[in-house]
Design an enzyme around this catalytic site. Sequence first.
Site, PDB file in Angstrom:
ATOM      1  N   ASP A  37      53.664  -5.453  36.500  1.00 50.10           N
ATOM      2  CA  ASP A  37      52.678  -4.919  37.439  1.00 50.10           C
ATOM      3  C   ASP A  37      53.113  -3.497  37.807  1.00 50.10           C
ATOM      4  O   ASP A  37      53.833  -3.280  38.785  1.00 50.10           O
ATOM      5  CB  ASP A  37      52.611  -5.815  38.679  1.00 50.10           C
ATOM      6  N   HIS A  38      52.666  -2.520  37.011  1.00 53.13           N
ATOM      7  CA  HIS A  38      53.138  -1.137  37.126  1.00 53.13           C
ATOM      8  C   HIS A  38      51.989  -0.172  37.424  1.00 53.13           C
ATOM      9  O   HIS A  38      50.825  -0.456  37.127  1.00 53.13           O
ATOM     10  CB  HIS A  38      53.799  -0.700  35.817  1.00 53.13           C
ATOM     11  N   GLY A 106      60.412  -3.954  44.343  1.00 55.57           N
ATOM     12  CA  GLY A 106      59.727  -2.786  43.808  1.00 55.57           C
ATOM     13  C   GLY A 106      60.638  -1.717  43.246  1.00 55.57           C
ATOM     14  O   GLY A 106      61.863  -1.782  43.337  1.00 55.57           O
ATOM     15  N   GLU A 107      59.987  -0.722  42.630  1.00 54.45           N
ATOM     16  CA  GLU A 107      60.674   0.456  42.100  1.00 54.45           C
ATOM     17  C   GLU A 107      59.963   1.708  42.595  1.00 54.45           C
ATOM     18  O   GLU A 107      58.732   1.732  42.711  1.00 54.45           O
ATOM     19  CB  GLU A 107      60.674   0.472  40.568  1.00 54.45           C
ATOM     20  N   ASN A 110      56.804   3.113  40.748  1.00 55.74           N
ATOM     21  CA  ASN A 110      55.436   2.651  40.988  1.00 55.74           C
ATOM     22  C   ASN A 110      54.977   2.808  42.432  1.00 55.74           C
ATOM     23  O   ASN A 110      53.788   3.011  42.687  1.00 55.74           O
ATOM     24  CB  ASN A 110      55.332   1.173  40.601  1.00 55.74           C
ATOM     25  N   GLY A 174      71.167  -9.141  43.467  1.00 57.73           N
ATOM     26  CA  GLY A 174      72.413  -9.113  44.213  1.00 57.73           C
ATOM     27  C   GLY A 174      72.407 -10.167  45.309  1.00 57.73           C
ATOM     28  O   GLY A 174      71.427 -10.907  45.472  1.00 57.73           O
TER      29      GLY A 174
END
Length: 321
Positions: A37-38, A106-107, A110, A174
């Site tokens: 999903d980008h 998220g990133e 995007n 993590g």
Amino acid sequence: MVRIGYTMMTEQAGPRALVDDVVAAEAAGFDFSVISDHYFPWLEEQGHSPYAWSVLGAAAQATERIPLMTYVTCPTYRYHPAVVAQKAATMQLLSQGRFRLGLGSGENLNEHVTGRGWPAPRERLERLEEAAVVIRRLLAGETVDHDGRHFRIDSARLFDLPDRPPEIGIAVSGPRSCAVAGRHADLLIAIEPERRLLEDFDRNGGAGKPRVGQVPVCYDPDRDAALARAHEQFRWSVGGWQVNAELRGPAAFAEATAAVSPEDVGKSIPCGADVEDFVAAVRPYAELGFTEVALVQIGGAHQKPFLQWAEAELLPALREL
């Protein structure tokens, strides 16, 4: 037996091709499917990034049995969690119960498009946890008023609800994300076969829950061609998640991977047509107890040959795991 999935990678194909490919994956015998999903591709060479939720709606109508899942949706910046809940409920109805909602923090790649900045990882996880709670309440049919640390919701309610809410998966990288997933997810999502992630997930309430991994592969009868394509389109993957979550756009990923060689990529991505190389890439997930692994065939124009080969040779070999 590990269930083997197919990835609709929106960064490397247009919407109609993605739907055609998942139909072919269903026919080939894949056990489930996932979709990225980008808003941007990782690299310009990939060249695509259609709206995943429209693709999912079309895929739900074009397929009959294959499960569908976002891998993953960020419900905190581009999307408001109340809207994500509505989309997930609608997808569960359209797919007749075949949808799962994968969520992640998220990133920057995007999420920066909304112009709201990109906070530190701790805040991103706080937002994800708050969003997950809201989404689950809405999918349960509640009318939600919420005045939280990061989100406000005024009398939200979903009117079209499935009989069975979609399961929610949360991506981990993590200890803190594993704690969030253990508390709020029905399943774990991870792109690395790391024992510590599973142990942290189990300690925080995830014991006995499914876990879904993902493995990039590059099938081609010509191994040199496969290696070149993997380097061209997937060299971003060697950067590690802590780096990849922070970079802003394809140009940044191109600059960050300028020194990555095809040989570097070949060390982590099976390339060519040797079934054993592909099985070896999936085996660590199986040995750690992952219940599902989705494959990503690199190269939007190279899906059909991969699917034919997977049906004939790869899937039978992987099912022996």
